[in-house]
Design a protein around this motif. Structure first.
Motif, PDB file in Angstrom:
ATOM      1  N   SER A  40      17.642 -80.516  74.634  1.00 57.80           N
ATOM      2  CA  SER A  40      16.179 -80.157  74.659  1.00 57.80           C
ATOM      3  C   SER A  40      17.436 -78.745  74.055  1.00 57.80           C
ATOM      4  N   GLY A  41      16.331 -77.578  74.127  1.00 51.63           N
ATOM      5  CA  GLY A  41      16.537 -76.095  73.329  1.00 51.63           C
ATOM      6  C   GLY A  41      17.533 -76.137  71.631  1.00 51.63           C
ATOM      7  N   GLY A  42      16.850 -77.229  70.744  1.00 49.66           N
ATOM      8  CA  GLY A  42      16.842 -77.176  69.531  1.00 49.66           C
ATOM      9  C   GLY A  42      15.639 -76.570  68.640  1.00 49.66           C
ATOM     10  N   GLY A  43      15.730 -75.441  67.887  1.00 49.00           N
ATOM     11  CA  GLY A  43      14.411 -75.512  67.222  1.00 49.00           C
ATOM     12  C   GLY A  43      15.117 -73.903  65.986  1.00 49.00           C
ATOM     13  N   SER A  44      14.738 -73.326  65.176  1.00 48.95           N
ATOM     14  CA  SER A  44      14.717 -72.758  64.205  1.00 48.95           C
ATOM     15  C   SER A  44      15.155 -71.179  64.402  1.00 48.95           C
ATOM     16  N   VAL A  45      15.990 -70.656  63.319  1.00 44.43           N
ATOM     17  CA  VAL A  45      16.979 -69.488  63.939  1.00 44.43           C
ATOM     18  C   VAL A  45      17.153 -69.196  62.304  1.00 44.43           C
ATOM     19  N   GLN A  46      17.245 -67.574  62.168  1.00 45.23           N
ATOM     20  CA  GLN A  46      18.262 -66.870  61.226  1.00 45.23           C
ATOM     21  C   GLN A  46      19.398 -67.191  62.058  1.00 45.23           C
ATOM     22  N   ALA A  47      20.595 -67.227  60.630  1.00 45.60           N
ATOM     23  CA  ALA A  47      21.386 -66.853  60.781  1.00 45.60           C
ATOM     24  C   ALA A  47      21.955 -65.544  61.041  1.00 45.60           C
ATOM     25  N   GLN A  50      26.351 -73.380  74.567  1.00 47.44           N
ATOM     26  CA  GLN A  50      25.806 -72.512  73.881  1.00 47.44           C
ATOM     27  C   GLN A  50      26.711 -71.400  72.703  1.00 47.44           C
ATOM     28  N   MET A  51      25.183 -71.597  71.763  1.00 50.93           N
ATOM     29  CA  MET A  51      25.614 -71.261  69.768  1.00 50.93           C
ATOM     30  C   MET A  51      25.387 -70.279  70.094  1.00 50.93           C
ATOM     31  N   ASN A  52      25.973 -69.088  69.348  1.00 51.73           N
ATOM     32  CA  ASN A  52      25.971 -67.447  68.801  1.00 51.73           C
ATOM     33  C   ASN A  52      25.872 -67.218  67.570  1.00 51.73           C
ATOM     34  N   SER A  53      26.004 -66.755  67.248  1.00 55.61           N
ATOM     35  CA  SER A  53      26.521 -66.335  65.883  1.00 55.61           C
ATOM     36  C   SER A  53      26.366 -67.386  64.788  1.00 55.61           C
ATOM     37  N   LEU A  54      25.348 -68.275  64.780  1.00 57.01           N
ATOM     38  CA  LEU A  54      25.351 -68.811  63.781  1.00 57.01           C
ATOM     39  C   LEU A  54      24.502 -68.925  62.391  1.00 57.01           C
ATOM     40  N   LYS A  55      25.097 -70.476  61.695  1.00 59.88           N
ATOM     41  CA  LYS A  55      25.338 -69.771  60.289  1.00 59.88           C
ATOM     42  C   LYS A  55      24.626 -71.558  59.995  1.00 59.88           C
ATOM     43  N   PRO A  56      24.568 -70.773  58.066  1.00 62.13           N
ATOM     44  CA  PRO A  56      23.177 -71.612  57.892  1.00 62.13           C
ATOM     45  C   PRO A  56      24.120 -73.573  58.165  1.00 62.13           C
ATOM     46  N   GLU A  57      25.489 -73.026  57.701  1.00 62.95           N
ATOM     47  CA  GLU A  57      26.121 -74.279  58.203  1.00 62.95           C
ATOM     48  C   GLU A  57      26.371 -75.524  59.395  1.00 62.95           C
ATOM     49  N   ASP A  58      25.771 -74.886  60.333  1.00 58.11           N
ATOM     50  CA  ASP A  58      25.470 -75.335  62.063  1.00 58.11           C
ATOM     51  C   ASP A  58      24.188 -76.169  61.499  1.00 58.11           C
ATOM     52  N   THR A  59      23.302 -76.101  60.418  1.00 58.95           N
ATOM     53  CA  THR A  59      22.213 -76.848  61.089  1.00 58.95           C
ATOM     54  C   THR A  59      22.338 -78.726  60.403  1.00 58.95           C
ATOM     55  N   ALA A  60      21.962 -78.835  62.359  1.00 58.39           N
ATOM     56  CA  ALA A  60      22.742 -80.100  61.721  1.00 58.39           C
ATOM     57  C   ALA A  60      21.529 -80.996  62.785  1.00 58.39           C
ATOM     58  N   MET A  61      21.287 -81.962  63.287  1.00 59.16           N
ATOM     59  CA  MET A  61      21.066 -82.881  64.636  1.00 59.16           C
ATOM     60  C   MET A  61      22.301 -82.712  65.906  1.00 59.16           C
ATOM     61  N   TYR A  62      21.670 -82.139  66.810  1.00 59.86           N
ATOM     62  CA  TYR A  62      22.889 -82.073  67.745  1.00 59.86           C
ATOM     63  C   TYR A  62      22.762 -83.288  68.684  1.00 59.86           C
ATOM     64  N   TYR A  63      23.683 -83.482  68.909  1.00 59.18           N
ATOM     65  CA  TYR A  63      23.702 -85.187  70.403  1.00 59.18           C
ATOM     66  C   TYR A  63      24.705 -84.516  71.053  1.00 59.18           C
ATOM     67  N   CYS A  64      23.823 -85.138  72.573  1.00 62.94           N
ATOM     68  CA  CYS A  64      25.068 -85.245  73.632  1.00 62.94           C
ATOM     69  C   CYS A  64      25.555 -86.425  74.092  1.00 62.94           C
ATOM     70  N   ALA A  65      26.667 -86.184  74.141  1.00 66.57           N
ATOM     71  CA  ALA A  65      26.830 -87.563  74.611  1.00 66.57           C
ATOM     72  C   ALA A  65      28.480 -87.904  75.907  1.00 66.57           C
ATOM     73  N   ALA A  66      28.699 -89.124  76.083  1.00 65.24           N
ATOM     74  CA  ALA A  66      29.257 -89.975  77.452  1.00 65.24           C
ATOM     75  C   ALA A  66      30.011 -90.783  77.214  1.00 65.24           C
ATOM     76  N   PRO A  67      31.242 -91.310  77.426  1.00 64.62           N
ATOM     77  CA  PRO A  67      31.193 -92.771  77.460  1.00 64.62           C
ATOM     78  C   PRO A  67      30.675 -93.615  78.571  1.00 64.62           C
TER      79      PRO A  67
END
Length: 127
Positions: free
Chosen positions: A7-14, A79-96
């Motif tokens: 959870s926690g995704g969304g749209s933000v400005q650079a 925690q994602m700070n100083s976001l850039k347009p190139e950070d745009t993506a689907m983010y996934y959590c994973a564990a083996p």
């Protein structure tokens, strides 16, 4: 069977910030991490915890993204700070899936293990 719910995704400005959360149930090993995939690109490891709690962070986000976790609640954060347009993506959590892959050292930013994956949360950064 482990379930990972992001959870926690969304749209933000650079330049903006977001915090992603991943709730794991019932529990996982110490090995958990965040990956992302942008359209037309390969999946990229962003930040992971290894079997002893050491953090590995991709160069592309180092100094801007911080991985952390609440062991008592089995929640992983990004925690994602100083976001850039190139950070745009689907983010996934994973564990083996296999504890062996965690404790053998196979788990890392370059995912070669058979993993549990969350459903993903979209992060969109506009310029």
């Amino acid at each position: 069977q482990v379930q990972l719910v992001e959870s926690g995704g969304g749209s933000v400005q650079a330049g903006g910030s977001l915090r992603l959360s991943c709730a794991a149930s019932p529990y996982t090993t110490n090995c958990m991490g965040w990956f992302r995939q942008a359209p037309g690109k390969e999946r990229e490891g962003i930040a992971v915890f290894d079997r002893v709690g050491f953090k590995s962070v991709a160069d592309s986000v180092k100094g801007r993204f911080t991985i952390s976790k609440d062991d008592a609640k089995n929640i992983l954060y990004l925690q994602m700070n100083s976001l850039k347009p190139e950070d745009t993506a689907m983010y996934y959590c994973a564990a083996p899936r296999k504890s062996y892959d965690c404790y053998s050292g196979s788990w890392g930013l370059v995912s070669v293990t058979d993993n549990y994956w969350g459903q993903g949360t979209q992060v969109t950064v506009s310029s």
